[in-house]
Design a protein around this motif. Structure first.
Motif, PDB file in Angstrom:
ATOM      1  N   LEU A 142      23.103  -7.571  13.075  1.00 44.65           N
ATOM      2  CA  LEU A 142      21.840  -6.902  12.580  1.00 44.65           C
ATOM      3  C   LEU A 142      22.018  -6.559  11.168  1.00 44.65           C
ATOM      4  O   LEU A 142      23.140  -5.940  10.609  1.00 44.65           O
ATOM      5  CB  LEU A 142      21.620  -5.691  13.332  1.00 44.65           C
ATOM      6  N   LYS A 143      20.786  -6.930  10.151  1.00 41.02           N
ATOM      7  CA  LYS A 143      20.890  -6.777   8.826  1.00 41.02           C
ATOM      8  C   LYS A 143      19.517  -6.039   8.506  1.00 41.02           C
ATOM      9  O   LYS A 143      18.599  -6.135   8.977  1.00 41.02           O
ATOM     10  CB  LYS A 143      21.047  -7.937   7.915  1.00 41.02           C
ATOM     11  N   ASP A 144      19.683  -5.355   7.289  1.00 44.09           N
ATOM     12  CA  ASP A 144      18.422  -4.667   6.949  1.00 44.09           C
ATOM     13  C   ASP A 144      17.908  -5.685   5.900  1.00 44.09           C
ATOM     14  O   ASP A 144      18.657  -6.692   5.596  1.00 44.09           O
ATOM     15  CB  ASP A 144      18.542  -3.251   6.312  1.00 44.09           C
ATOM     16  N   GLU A 145      16.928  -5.297   5.013  1.00 39.84           N
ATOM     17  CA  GLU A 145      16.320  -6.157   3.825  1.00 39.84           C
ATOM     18  C   GLU A 145      17.271  -6.415   2.954  1.00 39.84           C
ATOM     19  O   GLU A 145      17.130  -7.680   2.099  1.00 39.84           O
ATOM     20  CB  GLU A 145      14.999  -5.765   3.517  1.00 39.84           C
ATOM     21  N   ASN A 146      18.249  -5.481   2.579  1.00 45.02           N
ATOM     22  CA  ASN A 146      19.369  -5.985   1.539  1.00 45.02           C
ATOM     23  C   ASN A 146      20.496  -6.573   2.011  1.00 45.02           C
ATOM     24  O   ASN A 146      21.501  -6.761   1.425  1.00 45.02           O
ATOM     25  CB  ASN A 146      19.583  -4.587   0.728  1.00 45.02           C
ATOM     26  N   GLY A 147      20.574  -6.867   3.135  1.00 43.29           N
ATOM     27  CA  GLY A 147      21.724  -7.630   3.931  1.00 43.29           C
ATOM     28  C   GLY A 147      22.711  -6.618   4.272  1.00 43.29           C
ATOM     29  O   GLY A 147      24.068  -7.291   4.856  1.00 43.29           O
ATOM     30  N   ASN A 148      22.735  -5.387   4.306  1.00 43.03           N
ATOM     31  CA  ASN A 148      23.408  -4.449   4.753  1.00 43.03           C
ATOM     32  C   ASN A 148      23.252  -4.225   6.184  1.00 43.03           C
ATOM     33  O   ASN A 148      22.324  -4.337   6.944  1.00 43.03           O
ATOM     34  CB  ASN A 148      23.331  -3.109   3.954  1.00 43.03           C
ATOM     35  N   PRO A 149      24.423  -3.814   6.847  1.00 39.08           N
ATOM     36  CA  PRO A 149      24.487  -3.706   8.425  1.00 39.08           C
ATOM     37  C   PRO A 149      23.364  -2.689   8.965  1.00 39.08           C
ATOM     38  O   PRO A 149      23.250  -1.429   8.300  1.00 39.08           O
ATOM     39  CB  PRO A 149      25.883  -3.197   8.652  1.00 39.08           C
ATOM     40  N   VAL A 150      23.059  -3.023  10.184  1.00 38.16           N
ATOM     41  CA  VAL A 150      22.243  -1.958  10.993  1.00 38.16           C
ATOM     42  C   VAL A 150      22.680  -1.719  11.960  1.00 38.16           C
ATOM     43  O   VAL A 150      23.287  -2.549  12.881  1.00 38.16           O
ATOM     44  CB  VAL A 150      20.570  -2.512  11.111  1.00 38.16           C
ATOM     45  N   THR A 151      23.073  -0.457  12.512  1.00 42.75           N
ATOM     46  CA  THR A 151      23.255  -0.088  13.898  1.00 42.75           C
ATOM     47  C   THR A 151      22.312   0.637  14.740  1.00 42.75           C
ATOM     48  O   THR A 151      21.350   0.935  14.293  1.00 42.75           O
ATOM     49  CB  THR A 151      24.614   0.918  13.513  1.00 42.75           C
ATOM     50  N   ALA A 160      17.221   1.856  15.238  1.00 43.59           N
ATOM     51  CA  ALA A 160      18.093   1.060  14.180  1.00 43.59           C
ATOM     52  C   ALA A 160      18.027   1.994  12.956  1.00 43.59           C
ATOM     53  O   ALA A 160      17.243   2.571  12.577  1.00 43.59           O
ATOM     54  CB  ALA A 160      17.012  -0.186  13.904  1.00 43.59           C
ATOM     55  N   VAL A 161      19.279   2.065  12.470  1.00 47.35           N
ATOM     56  CA  VAL A 161      19.656   2.902  11.398  1.00 47.35           C
ATOM     57  C   VAL A 161      20.568   2.386  10.435  1.00 47.35           C
ATOM     58  O   VAL A 161      21.306   1.511  10.629  1.00 47.35           O
ATOM     59  CB  VAL A 161      20.577   4.239  11.981  1.00 47.35           C
ATOM     60  N   LYS A 162      19.829   2.478   9.169  1.00 44.33           N
ATOM     61  CA  LYS A 162      20.694   1.935   7.910  1.00 44.33           C
ATOM     62  C   LYS A 162      21.769   2.663   7.666  1.00 44.33           C
ATOM     63  O   LYS A 162      22.181   3.619   8.205  1.00 44.33           O
ATOM     64  CB  LYS A 162      19.601   1.718   6.947  1.00 44.33           C
ATOM     65  N   THR A 163      22.757   1.866   6.819  1.00 44.32           N
ATOM     66  CA  THR A 163      23.908   2.613   6.413  1.00 44.32           C
ATOM     67  C   THR A 163      23.781   4.005   5.587  1.00 44.32           C
ATOM     68  O   THR A 163      24.639   4.860   5.748  1.00 44.32           O
ATOM     69  CB  THR A 163      24.648   1.635   5.417  1.00 44.32           C
ATOM     70  N   ASP A 164      22.523   4.353   5.075  1.00 44.08           N
ATOM     71  CA  ASP A 164      22.342   5.574   4.484  1.00 44.08           C
ATOM     72  C   ASP A 164      21.778   6.643   5.560  1.00 44.08           C
ATOM     73  O   ASP A 164      21.476   7.645   5.183  1.00 44.08           O
ATOM     74  CB  ASP A 164      21.464   5.513   3.363  1.00 44.08           C
ATOM     75  N   GLY A 165      21.813   6.269   6.864  1.00 44.01           N
ATOM     76  CA  GLY A 165      21.155   7.071   7.836  1.00 44.01           C
ATOM     77  C   GLY A 165      19.791   7.152   8.022  1.00 44.01           C
ATOM     78  O   GLY A 165      19.337   7.652   9.039  1.00 44.01           O
ATOM     79  N   SER A 166      19.134   6.448   7.166  1.00 42.70           N
ATOM     80  CA  SER A 166      17.394   6.371   7.497  1.00 42.70           C
ATOM     81  C   SER A 166      17.257   5.167   8.397  1.00 42.70           C
ATOM     82  O   SER A 166      18.046   4.360   8.873  1.00 42.70           O
ATOM     83  CB  SER A 166      16.937   5.843   6.102  1.00 42.70           C
ATOM     84  N   CYS A 167      16.105   5.262   8.907  1.00 45.90           N
ATOM     85  CA  CYS A 167      15.375   4.365   9.928  1.00 45.90           C
ATOM     86  C   CYS A 167      15.025   3.152   9.137  1.00 45.90           C
ATOM     87  O   CYS A 167      14.382   3.058   8.265  1.00 45.90           O
ATOM     88  CB  CYS A 167      14.437   4.947  10.794  1.00 45.90           C
ATOM     89  N   ALA A 168      15.457   1.757  10.041  1.00 47.71           N
ATOM     90  CA  ALA A 168      15.039   0.704   9.317  1.00 47.71           C
ATOM     91  C   ALA A 168      13.291   0.205   9.691  1.00 47.71           C
ATOM     92  O   ALA A 168      13.257   0.480  11.005  1.00 47.71           O
ATOM     93  CB  ALA A 168      15.975  -0.393  10.023  1.00 47.71           C
ATOM     94  N   THR A 169      12.979  -0.368   8.786  1.00 48.99           N
ATOM     95  CA  THR A 169      11.633  -0.978   8.881  1.00 48.99           C
ATOM     96  C   THR A 169      11.718  -2.422   8.896  1.00 48.99           C
ATOM     97  O   THR A 169      10.607  -2.997   9.037  1.00 48.99           O
ATOM     98  CB  THR A 169      10.440  -0.285   7.952  1.00 48.99           C
ATOM     99  N   TYR A 170      12.837  -3.003   8.595  1.00 49.39           N
ATOM    100  CA  TYR A 170      13.078  -4.242   8.575  1.00 49.39           C
ATOM    101  C   TYR A 170      14.472  -4.439   9.313  1.00 49.39           C
ATOM    102  O   TYR A 170      15.551  -4.015   8.708  1.00 49.39           O
ATOM    103  CB  TYR A 170      13.141  -4.966   7.068  1.00 49.39           C
ATOM    104  N   VAL A 171      14.594  -5.432  10.229  1.00 50.97           N
ATOM    105  CA  VAL A 171      15.761  -5.728  11.015  1.00 50.97           C
ATOM    106  C   VAL A 171      15.915  -7.427  11.196  1.00 50.97           C
ATOM    107  O   VAL A 171      14.921  -7.732  11.738  1.00 50.97           O
ATOM    108  CB  VAL A 171      15.832  -5.034  12.441  1.00 50.97           C
ATOM    109  N   LYS A 172      16.973  -7.617  10.795  1.00 46.53           N
ATOM    110  CA  LYS A 172      17.058  -9.167  11.122  1.00 46.53           C
ATOM    111  C   LYS A 172      18.177  -9.306  12.007  1.00 46.53           C
ATOM    112  O   LYS A 172      19.336  -8.894  11.919  1.00 46.53           O
ATOM    113  CB  LYS A 172      17.603  -9.960   9.870  1.00 46.53           C
TER     114      LYS A 172
END
Length: 433
Positions: free
Chosen positions: A215-224, A244-256
């Protein structure tokens, strides 16, 4: 390996409502393929051919005998296709790049407040290597039951909301609600605590959802995935969702969501030995494709390539100093200049006459990786074509011992054989991943 994503709710925003047609109420009871524009369903018999007969349109065709809908470079952003009352599992073959308004499967009377539905007991098999781009509106479950879909290859991009049973054998599922959320925000107070691009009720989904997938966000960083309660306005906790949570703790609005071995390259298949190394190398910024859709895994790898790949994989910093190389092609404006300078200063490359455009051989790559590892002592001789006094002899034995590579046969290593891009990223992945 199949990755089961049980009833999955990619909760981003409210589903857009279908606008009922003015006048009479229309119900088409026979199995049919519904065709409409801009999300509005055209209920006329002329535009709703029976599933028992072959039919086709611009870029799509329906095969009644095999129950197969083929999409072949459909480029109709306002086109809606819906398969309803299917008597048996439906196969959708995706060829090329396809842009649709919505794609749906379900029952004729199973409408919900969704532009596109994936419902009923049919099976949706995406077997092509292209993509379905749903440019407006969600794919959601309707009250008639959960759909079952299988993604074997290709890419699905959903611009709003998704809820379905999905088995991912290969390919990639992208949920992108950034534009919609920026325009409309979160409309449902009950959904606001989720505030995420991907959520799934633990009533149906174990906490191991997406296990094995990438799982990756729009910047290619991991999503958990994070477990959060669903709270109604009354304050009652009615269940839990996997958010889905991004590495900075915010919720993802894009998930691959990528199946194991997935690559975006048409010349790299999920079963290829280099598939996982290719995606690792791309994700780590070690290399890119030779184009947006190709990696060229069988193309030869040059000295400039391999040293650059190793430098990036090792996290090499920008270095300074004079250029020790005699080859006129090695100038400061070349992509490989700093990697070659770094490699020389760190004892990885010692040949000052190196040709950056020359081929990288099997002995070259193991020698560079061995030196990067600190030139560990290794004894023994496995291959008849590797002289004991060769500068790369210990490197070959070390690479075999570390399972970075094997011989080209039981008795030969083929040290002078030029490596391909696929082979190089595989060596790097085995050594450094």
């Amino acid at each position: 390996m199949k990755k089961r994503l049980l009833p999955l709710i990619l909760s981003l925003v409210l589903a857009l409502s279908l606008v009922p047609m003015a006048g009479a109420e229309y119900i088409i009871e026979y199995p049919h393929l519904e065709i409409g524009q801009n999300g509005a369903v055209d209920f006329s018999d002329a535009n709703n051919p029976r599933l028992s007969k072959n039919s086709s349109g611009q870029g799509w065709s329906w095969n009644a005998s095999t129950y197969t809908l083929t999409l072949n470079n459909v480029n109709q952003p306002s086109l809606s296709l819906g398969i309803y009352e299917a008597a048996k599992p439906v196969t959708i073959v995706v060829q090329g790049t396809n842009t649709l308004y919505s794609l749906s499967e379900g029952t004729a009377t199973g409408w919900t407040n969704a532009i596109s539905t994936l419902t009923g007991s049919g099976t949706l098999n995406l077997t092509g290597s292209g993509s379905v781009d749903i440019v407006n509106g969600p794919i959601v479950n309707s009250a008639s039951g959960f759909g079952v879909s299988t993604l074997n290859a290709g890419t699905i991009t959903v611009k709003n909301q998704l809820s379905t049973n999905t088995t991912i054998n290969g390919g990639c599922l992208i949920v992108d609600a950034r534009e919609h959320i920026e325009k409309y925000g979160y409309k449902d107070e009950n959904m606001k605590p989720l505030n995420s691009a991907v959520s799934a009720s633990t009533q149906y989904v174990p906490e191991t959802i997406f296990q094995g997938c990438i799982l990756k966000d729009e910047n290619g960083n991991p999503v958990t995935m994070k477990k959060e309660p669903v709270v109604f306005s009354s304050g009652n906790v009615v269940g839990y969702n996997m958010v889905a949570v991004k590495t900075d703790g915010s919720c993802a609005t894009y998930v691959k969501i990528m199946a194991p071995g997935y690559t975006p390259f048409s010349d790299v298949k999920s079963g290829d030995y280099f598939a996982t190394p290719v995606m690792w190398a791309v994700d780590q910024g070690i290399t890119n494709g030779t184009s947006a859709t190709t990696f060229s895994p069988y193309s030869p790898c040059t000295q400039g390539h391999i040293v650059t790949f190793i430098a990036r994989a090792a996290g090499a910093k920008t270095v300074s100093g004079s250029n020790p190389y005699s080859n006129a092609a090695i100038t400061s404006d070349q992509y490989y200049y700093n990697p070659l300078l770094w490699a020389y200063q760190n004892g990885i490359v010692t040949d000052t006459a190196l040709d950056p455009n020359g081929g990288c051989t099997r002995s070259d790559v193991v020698l560079y990786l061995w030196r990067l590892a600190g030139s560990p002592k290794v004894t023994g001789s496995t291959f008849t074509d590797v002289p004991a006094d060769a500068v790369y002899a210990q490197a070959v034995e070390w690479a075999v011992k570390e399972k970075i590579t094997t011989g080209t046969s039981d008795t030969t290593f083929s040290p002078d054989q030029t490596c391909t891009r696929g082979q190089i990223v595989t060596f790097l992945h085995r050594d450094m991943a």
